[in-house]
Scaffold this active site. Structure first.
Site, PDB file in Angstrom:
ATOM      1  N   ASP A   1      38.990  51.429  34.684  1.00 63.46           N
ATOM      2  CA  ASP A   1      38.449  50.113  35.540  1.00 63.46           C
ATOM      3  C   ASP A   1      37.588  50.481  36.859  1.00 63.46           C
ATOM      4  OD1 ASP A   1      39.822  47.862  34.314  1.00 63.46           O
ATOM      5  OD2 ASP A   1      41.679  48.552  34.876  1.00 63.46           O
TER       6      ASP A   1
ATOM      7  N   HIS B   1      35.602  49.929  31.658  1.00 59.96           N
ATOM      8  CA  HIS B   1      35.404  48.519  31.877  1.00 59.96           C
ATOM      9  C   HIS B   1      34.582  48.637  33.141  1.00 59.96           C
ATOM     10  CE1 HIS B   1      37.955  44.666  32.904  1.00 59.96           C
ATOM     11  NE2 HIS B   1      36.555  44.355  32.616  1.00 59.96           N
TER      12      HIS B   1
ATOM     13  N   HIS C   1      42.189  53.412  29.676  1.00 58.90           N
ATOM     14  CA  HIS C   1      40.938  52.317  30.207  1.00 58.90           C
ATOM     15  C   HIS C   1      40.897  52.605  31.757  1.00 58.90           C
ATOM     16  CE1 HIS C   1      39.903  48.008  30.083  1.00 58.90           C
ATOM     17  NE2 HIS C   1      40.219  47.866  31.330  1.00 58.90           N
TER      18      HIS C   1
ATOM     19  N   SER D   1      45.691  51.623  31.732  1.00 65.08           N
ATOM     20  CA  SER D   1      44.717  51.363  32.901  1.00 65.08           C
ATOM     21  C   SER D   1      45.099  52.566  34.060  1.00 65.08           C
ATOM     22  CB  SER D   1      44.602  50.122  33.546  1.00 65.08           C
ATOM     23  OG  SER D   1      43.520  50.168  34.583  1.00 65.08           O
TER      24      SER D   1
ATOM     25  N   MET E   1      39.652  38.794  29.351  1.00 65.70           N
ATOM     26  CA  MET E   1      40.497  39.001  30.796  1.00 65.70           C
ATOM     27  C   MET E   1      41.595  38.139  30.675  1.00 65.70           C
ATOM     28  SD  MET E   1      39.498  41.628  32.118  1.00 65.70           S
ATOM     29  CE  MET E   1      40.475  41.479  33.611  1.00 65.70           C
TER      30      MET E   1
ATOM     31  N   GLY F   1      48.279  48.099  32.922  1.00 65.36           N
ATOM     32  CA  GLY F   1      48.273  48.633  34.166  1.00 65.36           C
ATOM     33  C   GLY F   1      49.795  49.021  34.522  1.00 65.36           C
TER      34      GLY F   1
ATOM     35  N   MET G   1      35.169  49.276  39.637  1.00 61.48           N
ATOM     36  CA  MET G   1      35.100  47.934  40.422  1.00 61.48           C
ATOM     37  C   MET G   1      34.087  48.387  41.644  1.00 61.48           C
ATOM     38  SD  MET G   1      38.922  46.549  40.575  1.00 61.48           S
ATOM     39  CE  MET G   1      39.989  46.349  38.965  1.00 61.48           C
TER      40      MET G   1
ATOM     41  N   ASP H   1      43.285  41.817  28.558  1.00 59.91           N
ATOM     42  CA  ASP H   1      43.400  42.994  29.624  1.00 59.91           C
ATOM     43  C   ASP H   1      43.826  41.796  30.823  1.00 59.91           C
ATOM     44  OD1 ASP H   1      43.220  44.669  31.743  1.00 59.91           O
ATOM     45  OD2 ASP H   1      40.958  44.816  31.864  1.00 59.91           O
ATOM     46  N   GLY H   2      45.150  42.312  31.210  1.00 59.42           N
ATOM     47  CA  GLY H   2      45.909  41.710  32.507  1.00 59.42           C
ATOM     48  C   GLY H   2      46.952  41.265  32.362  1.00 59.42           C
TER      49      GLY H   2
ATOM     50  N   MET I   1      33.208  46.408  36.011  1.00 57.94           N
ATOM     51  CA  MET I   1      33.223  45.194  36.974  1.00 57.94           C
ATOM     52  C   MET I   1      32.194  45.633  37.999  1.00 57.94           C
ATOM     53  SD  MET I   1      37.269  44.730  36.320  1.00 57.94           S
ATOM     54  CE  MET I   1      37.697  46.564  36.011  1.00 57.94           C
TER      55      MET I   1
END
Ligand code: DX5
Ligand code: ZN
Length: 216
Positions: free
Chosen positions: A35, A66, A33, A8, A136, A196, A37, A174-175, A68
């Protein structure tokens, strides 16, 4: 074991982005990836399409975007310009089948993501239509959080559902993936590991040794 790493970019050092991307390119068949947001769907803001457009100019790695964000349907076209996979959250749309059609209509692969508290059964009807399921394993919004271990059961159920129905979507997690949790998720059958902090904040030799240990 065969799996895809999808580092990420929000954990990368943006002042040295070309070198950071080279680390991702080191792994064959990796994704990048992205992200996205918006400060509404999640309590954090990252970046908009302009960063993805610029990154697209310096690498050929498939982009795993992704979203969000609220109202993902409003922004699909902008992100499709540089993305290979576009993943939206099931919690953020009333019309997921329509959204999948929109993404596919732009010739992009489509993913659906679930927050940790959303039951996997919620997307069973949709899974035959998507290319990727993003599970997630932390509450979305920030890198560097602790893996929620209850997610493991969800991965297992997704794996069984895919097998039982002869489907082919990729299972991504993811996470909180690190040198300890990697084995737990691989045992459950994930295909894509989003990483990440583990990937970008550790010594790269250590990262390589952990990933290569499982990737044979
Ligand atoms: C969280 C993001 C993740 C996150 C992963 O909202 O979707 O992709 O950046 O970071 P780590 O691996 O540090 O948990
Ligand atoms: Zn993500």
């Amino acid at each position: 074991m065969k799996f895809i790493v999808s580092p990420s970019i929000i954990s990368a050092d943006f002042t040295n982005i070309k070198e950071e991307i080279k680390k991702v390119e080191y792994f064959q068949d990796s994704f990048l990836h992205l992200d996205i947001m918006d400060g509404n769907f999640v309590p954090n803001i990252t970046f908009g399409p302009f960063i993805g457009e610029q990154l697209r100019n310096i690498t050929n790695i498939p982009f795993d975007t992704h979203l969000m964000i609220n109202h993902p349907e409003k922004f699909i076209e902008r992100f499709a310009v540089f993305s290979d996979y576009i993943t939206f959250h099931i919690e953020e749309t009333t019309f997921p089948f329509r959204l999948v059609n929109t993404v596919k209509g732009l010739n992009k692969k489509c993913g659906v993501s679930l927050n940790p508290s959303t039951p996997i059964e919620h997307v069973f009807d949709l899974l035959p239509y998507v290319d990727l399921l993003l599970i997630m394993s932390v509450e979305p919004g920030f890198s560097g959080q602790k893996f929620i271990k209850e997610t493991l059961l969800k991965i297992e159920k997704a794996y069984e559902f895919r097998k039982k129905n002869g489907l082919t979507f990729l299972i991504s997690v993811d996470g909180g993936i690190n040198e300890e949790t990697i084995q737990l998720v691989l045992e459950k059958g994930v295909d894509v590991l989003v990483m990440g902090n583990f990937f970008f904040k550790n010594d790269f030799n250590f990262v390589k040794s952990v990933i290569n240990k499982y990737r044979k």
